[in-house]
Every structure is written in C-alpha cells, then in structure tokens.
Write a protein that holds these residues in place. Structure first.
Motif, PDB file in Angstrom:
ATOM      1  N   GLU A  50       0.658  -1.322   0.241  1.00 58.45           N
ATOM      2  CA  GLU A  50      -0.314  -0.407   0.058  1.00 58.45           C
ATOM      3  C   GLU A  50       0.867   1.396  -0.368  1.00 58.45           C
ATOM      4  O   GLU A  50       0.451   2.448  -0.550  1.00 58.45           O
ATOM      5  N   GLN A  53       2.729   1.222  -3.840  1.00 58.28           N
ATOM      6  CA  GLN A  53       1.724   2.534  -4.367  1.00 58.28           C
ATOM      7  C   GLN A  53       0.569   3.371  -4.462  1.00 58.28           C
ATOM      8  O   GLN A  53       0.866   4.666  -5.102  1.00 58.28           O
ATOM      9  N   HIS A  54       1.110   3.938  -2.608  1.00 59.39           N
ATOM     10  CA  HIS A  54       0.848   5.572  -3.056  1.00 59.39           C
ATOM     11  C   HIS A  54       1.609   6.548  -3.954  1.00 59.39           C
ATOM     12  O   HIS A  54       0.981   7.056  -4.345  1.00 59.39           O
ATOM     13  N   ASP A  56       2.530   5.520  -6.716  1.00 57.26           N
ATOM     14  CA  ASP A  56       2.374   5.069  -7.878  1.00 57.26           C
ATOM     15  C   ASP A  56       1.230   5.708  -8.679  1.00 57.26           C
ATOM     16  O   ASP A  56       0.974   6.699  -9.337  1.00 57.26           O
ATOM     17  N   THR A  57       0.455   6.036  -7.419  1.00 58.25           N
ATOM     18  CA  THR A  57      -0.666   6.460  -7.760  1.00 58.25           C
ATOM     19  C   THR A  57      -0.526   8.169  -7.853  1.00 58.25           C
ATOM     20  O   THR A  57      -1.768   8.838  -8.419  1.00 58.25           O
ATOM     21  N   ARG A  58       0.683   8.669  -7.518  1.00 62.61           N
ATOM     22  CA  ARG A  58       0.717  10.004  -7.236  1.00 62.61           C
ATOM     23  C   ARG A  58       1.126  10.656  -9.221  1.00 62.61           C
ATOM     24  O   ARG A  58       1.284  11.508  -8.860  1.00 62.61           O
ATOM     25  N   LYS A  59       1.003   9.759 -10.227  1.00 62.39           N
ATOM     26  CA  LYS A  59       1.765  10.315 -11.460  1.00 62.39           C
ATOM     27  C   LYS A  59       0.063  10.828 -12.088  1.00 62.39           C
ATOM     28  O   LYS A  59      -0.710  10.188 -11.788  1.00 62.39           O
ATOM     29  N   VAL A  60       0.009  11.808 -12.399  1.00 61.61           N
ATOM     30  CA  VAL A  60      -0.743  12.668 -12.870  1.00 61.61           C
ATOM     31  C   VAL A  60      -0.447  13.229 -14.595  1.00 61.61           C
ATOM     32  O   VAL A  60       0.519  12.878 -15.023  1.00 61.61           O
ATOM     33  N   ASP A  64       4.207  14.610 -11.287  1.00 59.81           N
ATOM     34  CA  ASP A  64       3.597  13.474 -10.127  1.00 59.81           C
ATOM     35  C   ASP A  64       3.390  15.200  -8.574  1.00 59.81           C
ATOM     36  O   ASP A  64       3.267  16.021  -8.658  1.00 59.81           O
ATOM     37  N   TYR A  69       1.532  11.535   1.947  1.00 60.29           N
ATOM     38  CA  TYR A  69       1.412   8.747   2.365  1.00 60.29           C
ATOM     39  C   TYR A  69       0.049   9.871   3.211  1.00 60.29           C
ATOM     40  O   TYR A  69       0.242  10.037   4.213  1.00 60.29           O
ATOM     41  N   CYS A  73      -6.811  14.397  -1.268  1.00 61.52           N
ATOM     42  CA  CYS A  73      -6.565  15.499  -2.487  1.00 61.52           C
ATOM     43  C   CYS A  73      -7.660  16.705  -1.709  1.00 61.52           C
ATOM     44  O   CYS A  73      -8.741  16.241  -2.088  1.00 61.52           O
ATOM     45  N   HIS A  77      -9.188  16.917  -7.121  1.00 63.32           N
ATOM     46  CA  HIS A  77      -7.689  16.485  -8.460  1.00 63.32           C
ATOM     47  C   HIS A  77      -8.107  18.147  -9.339  1.00 63.32           C
ATOM     48  O   HIS A  77      -8.233  17.769 -10.583  1.00 63.32           O
TER      49      HIS A  77
END
Length: 168
Positions: A50, A53-54, A56-60, A64, A69, A73, A77
């Motif tokens: 987890e 993964q935090h 990895d999911t911060r790539k927008v 970034d 952690y 948001c 978003h």
C-alpha cells in the motif's frame, strides 16, 4: 512499469523506526519520558505494498503529485490549482492547450455575464501561468562558463599588493 530510479527513490522513503536504546534524559519542568521505548513492528507485505502504491498513484497527466502519504486530495483533483503539483517539463505543450481552453471559456463566461465563473477561471489562469514558469525553469539548462586554468605566480613577479600577475 517501475524504473530503477523509482526504486531508489522509495528506498529513501521507508518509514523510520525507533531503535531500542537507553532511556531518554529528563528535562526540567516537563514530565519524565517513558523508561523504555515501544518497538514499532516491521510493516506487513500488504502495508508495504500500500505504501509503494501511494507513490505509483501520484503520477498525474501533468507530472507528479507531491501530497503526503495517506492524505486526501484537497483540490478535488484540480491539479492546476494545487501547489503540490510538480510539473513535468515535457508537458509544457499541454499547459498551453489548457491555457487556450481557459481563455475561450473566460470569453464565453464574460459574454454570458457569469461573474463567479470569471473569477474562478482568472484564478486558474494565474496559477496555470505560475506552473508554466515553473516548467520553463525546470527545462533551463545552465550554460557552462570557462574559468580557465589557474596559473601559479612566483612571488617576485607579482605587483606588490595588487594580486595581479604582470608578465615581464
């Protein structure tokens, strides 16, 4: 795909552990610290997954997200308005497209008399232009300056007090 750079970045972000050690010294005027420290257990594989993964999911789309952690948001978003967005310089063209769209939306809002919409678009445009400056600053490559090769000057050939070498 996780690159080696991502892995090396994560190694620096591992949760800190308290070490077993001597009791903390007492500070005058404050309650005494506990005699022993509580050991924080190592994370389970699910917890560690987890945590990874935090990041990895911060790539927008535009770069970034730098939010901490396990935090939500705050900007729903709306990354252009977020100060935690780190813009990828390669996405500068996308910022220009967004700016063109916002200018068109502002013109329509102005024609329709939507004052609240105009205020929101103006704020977004101002923040978008700050992101463009930031992206431009990140793409700037400083030029090298030739400083020359230092020359050792014998003591007798130097003008007294000037520090400048005068050839004879």
């Amino acid at each position: 795909m996780i690159t080696q750079r991502d892995r090396s970045r994560r190694c620096c972000l591992k949760p800190l552990r308290r070490s077993e050690g001597p009791a903390l010294p007492a500070v005058p005027g404050l309650p005494a610290p506990p005699a022993t420290r509580r050991r924080i257990p190592d994370p389970t594989s699910a917890e560690w997954s987890e945590f990874e993964q935090h990041f990895d999911t911060r790539k927008v789309e535009l770069g970034d997200c730098g939010r901490p952690y396990a935090s939500d948001c705050r900007h729903e978003h709306a990354c252009i308005r977020c100060p935690l967005l780190r813009v990828n310089p390669q996405m500068a063209f996308r910022l220009e497209e967004i700016e063109t769209d916002l200018i068109a939306r502002r013109a329509r809002a102005d024609a329709e008399g939507w004052l609240g919409e105009i205020e929101g678009i103006d704020l977004t445009l101002r923040l978008l232009r700050q992101k463009q400056v930031e992206a431009g600053r990140l793409t700037y490559v400083p030029q090298t300056v030739d400083l020359g090769i230092p020359v050792v000057v014998p003591r007798g050939r130097q003008e007294r007090g000037s520090g400048i070498h005068t050839p004879s």
